[in-house]
Design an enzyme around this catalytic site. Structure first.
Site, PDB file in Angstrom:
ATOM      1  N   GLY A 100       0.813  -1.205   0.000  1.00  0.00           N
ATOM      2  CA  GLY A 100       0.000   0.000   0.000  1.00  0.00           C
ATOM      3  C   GLY A 100       0.844   1.250   0.000  1.00  0.00           C
ATOM      4  O   GLY A 100       2.018   1.242  -0.387  1.00  0.00           O
ATOM      5  N   VAL A 138       3.388  -5.483   3.104  1.00  0.00           N
ATOM      6  CA  VAL A 138       3.101  -6.379   4.218  1.00  0.00           C
ATOM      7  C   VAL A 138       3.382  -7.813   3.773  1.00  0.00           C
ATOM      8  O   VAL A 138       2.912  -8.249   2.715  1.00  0.00           O
ATOM      9  CB  VAL A 138       1.644  -6.242   4.692  1.00  0.00           C
ATOM     10  CG1 VAL A 138       1.365  -7.203   5.847  1.00  0.00           C
ATOM     11  CG2 VAL A 138       1.360  -4.813   5.128  1.00  0.00           C
ATOM     12  N   ASP A 198      -8.194   6.387   9.000  1.00  0.00           N
ATOM     13  CA  ASP A 198      -8.366   5.784   7.667  1.00  0.00           C
ATOM     14  C   ASP A 198      -9.151   4.482   7.770  1.00  0.00           C
ATOM     15  O   ASP A 198      -8.792   3.473   7.169  1.00  0.00           O
ATOM     16  CB  ASP A 198      -7.012   5.542   7.013  1.00  0.00           C
ATOM     17  CG  ASP A 198      -7.140   5.152   5.533  1.00  0.00           C
ATOM     18  OD1 ASP A 198      -8.201   5.440   4.940  1.00  0.00           O
ATOM     19  OD2 ASP A 198      -6.203   4.545   4.985  1.00  0.00           O
TER      20      ASP A 198
END
Length: 648
Positions: free
Chosen positions: A43, A48, A155
């Site tokens: 992202g 990740v 977010d």
């Protein structure tokens, strides 16, 4: 348009320095005792990885800060500062941040709990109102805990909410990416801020965030209102961009199944002015709890209309599947004897001495160890456990040789888990020190490839073992296996099969011993067979007739199964039961006489008895349905009906 990777516009023809490149992947590299297995996602902030502790199979998520961001001191320091703040946020609905340290290539890394499951953005929406309330309730529980510590997510979106399962089979929501918004905001330059650039998922950003104003927890509540709207209606309230000044359409006008009370709650959460929204996550939760026809509980996945099954579907309270009941029994200590889940109980090599830094101020204390490999061991300890991923000092001794080094804590065995295993509580540790590995290898008499290495047979997966044991109880009942009601419609069957296969596929991504992998494949084939049995009207109608399931037969007829196609099945059914047809006709005649005499409830009882003997008589079934609808004002689709001679 701003780049989706770094939120900054780039010149035409140039690539984003933060975009993920397979060539730059860290897959296969080590992060302390962990092996980075695969990329989970990439992202704006970093990539990740799914990380695994090879000897135990325990899994973590490791977020690696993008190199172009790691090179900026302000972003790097904010990344580490947020990690320190988040280590204190411990909640069942938050994916925990466990540690922050230098990783491969010197890049800052976050070690996090791995939250397995489906992102809300991938759920088959719209969902029933009871499910929407339950999922929002758990997410709000997480936000309430975070806001109490002064932490604002900033977010919240359908992509960072994950629906998974805990060890007891209960559905569990996990909120991801706390702190990411603050780090990314620190990466914006003054010029970018002056241009109105903001960080976040556009469809979920509150109006005050778009305006660049200071935000508080009410911005998170707004974002969760957008999530709830999406779950309830299958649509975003304002599309994919900025809100503007338009009000969202009431959810109950878009989706008739949404209660007006729930519609009002969601619209209040979506108010443009923060002061018009709920003042806190607790207030939002209380409003959801007051919606008629739903009930919320952060610890138990029940609704007033039914129980949420292992695979996330609603079944009536009086029709809970045996698999679901067995899981509840296990959670409350009523489990029948089944395959044992083995705990750490293999004795240590004779002569091996171990002292760990578990005392006050990391004082070395002698511990009893087991399950020793050249990579690490299990240490029995009844006191407070050090945090996961913490480093603790250790001293090993064997035949006069002594090695002192640090080891990583890779797993906890709590008192409750130890009691379930009939074993000992404590912790599992792993070494990076070659000297420690050599000494342990000497104690074990191991030569060549270390035991417990990546090529070793993995240990059985405890969660899968429980699932397989319970599934074996209902393997031959497709309704119970899928958690479906007896009158489930065909679209519902398809959705259940799809959700179940996705769940089993997630297990298939784990390192499993050969026996468990074979059992998982058998279960997968049974689920596919259940889908074929219940997902096609002609196959299902015969199955339901033999089992006396009138609601299922009714569904097949409603789906367009003609009398001509049913009649050969009916003939075969009655030929196997020579006296059934005459008895059924007599009962139906009695029912007709009672209906003419306006004794409608008694007539319905006789009709049900007749259909129990001749369930494929479609003309009788339609008449029974019509009378039932007229007298009880219920849906044409039948619920399971109880008759003196059968249970439908």
């Amino acid at each position: 348009m701003a780049c989706r990777h770094c939120a900054v516009e780039h010149a035409a023809g140039t690539s984003c320095p933060g975009s993920f490149s397979r060539a730059a992947s860290l897959e296969g590299q080590r992060h302390g005792p962990l092996l980075l297995r695969s990329v989970v996602g990439s992202g704006t902030l970093g990539t990740v990885y799914l990380a695994e502790h090879p000897p135990s199979g325990h899994r973590f998520a490791v977020k690696v800060l993008h190199p172009h961001l790691a090179s900026r001191p302000l972003v790097r320091s904010r990344f580490l500062a947020e990690a320190r703040a988040l280590r204190g946020l411990v909640h069942r609905n938050v994916a925990r941040v466990l540690d922050a340290r230098r990783g491969p290539g010197g890049l800052p890394c976050l070690l996090m709990e791995y939250a397995e499951g489906e992102r809300f953005s991938q759920l088959p929406v719209p969902l029933p109102a009871a499910e929407v309330v339950e999922l929002l309730d758990q997410a709000l529980d997480a936000l309430e805990a975070a806001h109490a510590r002064g932490l604002v997510h900033g977010d919240v979106s359908a992509d960072n909410l994950v629906l998974g399962w805990d060890a007891r089979g209960w559905r569990r929501v996990k909120l991801l990416d706390f702190g990411a918004n603050a780090v990314l905001s620190a990466s914006l330059s003054e010029e970018e801020r002056a241009c109105g650039m903001v960080v976040g998922s556009p469809a979920f950003i509150a109006p005050e965030q778009w305006a660049g104003e200071a935000v508080d927890g009410r911005a998170d509540l707004y974002a969760l209102g957008v999530v709830g709207y999406l779950l309830a209606t299958g649509r975003l309230p304002f599309g994919f961009g900025r809100v503007g000044t338009l009000a969202a359409a009431p959810p109950h006008q878009l989706e008739p199944r949404v209660p007006e009370a729930l519609s009002r709650v969601l619209l209040r959460a979506l108010a443009q002015r923060p002061e018009e929204r709920f003042a806190s996550a607790r207030e939002f939760r209380e409003a959801l709890g007051a919606v008629p026809g739903t009930s919320t509980s952060p610890r138990r996945t029940r609704t007033s209309k039914g129980t949420l099954s292992l695979f996330g579907q609603v079944v009536p309270e009086d029709g809970a599947t045996p698999l679901h009941v067995a899981l509840l029994d296990a959670a409350h200590g009523r489990e029948e004897a089944g395959p044992p889940v083995s705990g750490p109980r293999v004795a240590a090599p004779e002569g091996l001495g171990v002292r760990l830094g578990l005392g006050r101020d990391a004082e070395l204390v002698r511990v009893t160890v087991g399950d020793v490999t050249v990579d690490g061991f299990f240490a029995h300890w009844v006191g407070p456990l050090p945090p996961l991923a913490a480093q603790v000092p250790v001293e090993l001794s064997f035949q006069g040789s002594v090695v002192a080094c640090d080891c990583d804590v890779v797993r906890h065995v709590t008192v409750e888990e130890a009691r379930a295993w009939e074993g000992a509580s404590g912790l599992c540790v792993q070494f990076a020190s070659e000297a420690a590995r050599r000494l342990l290898g000497q104690a074990l008499g191991v030569q060549g490839v270390p035991r417990g290495g990546p090529d070793a047979e993995p240990v059985p997966d405890g969660e899968l073992a429980r699932l397989l044991a319970r599934a074996a109880v209902v393997m031959k009942d497709p309704y119970a296996l899928l958690g479906a009601s007896r009158g489930e419609d065909f679209e519902g069957v398809r959705r259940r099969v799809s959700a179940t296969l996705r769940r089993l596929s997630a297990f298939g991504q784990r390192r499993l011993p050969t026996g468990q992998r074979r059992a998982l494949e058998v279960l997968r084939r049974q689920v596919e067979l259940a889908g074929r049995t219940l997902g096609e009207p002609l196959a299902r109608v015969g199955f339901d007739a033999v089992r006396g399931n009138l609601a299922g037969v009714s569904r097949c007829v409603e789906a367009g199964l003609t009398d001509e196609r049913v009649e050969p099945l009916r003939k075969a059914f009655l030929e196997a039961r020579p006296l059934a047809e005459s008895r059924a006709r007599a009962l139906f005649t009695q029912g007709h006489a009672l209906e003419v005499g306006h004794s409608l409830e008694e007539a319905l009882t006789r009709y049900a008895e007749a259909l129990a003997l001749d369930p494929l008589n479609t003309s009788w079934l339609r008449h029974y349905q019509d009378l039932r609808a007229r007298t009880r004002a219920v849906s044409v689709a039948l619920d399971p009906v109880e008759a003196p001679t059968a249970s439908f």
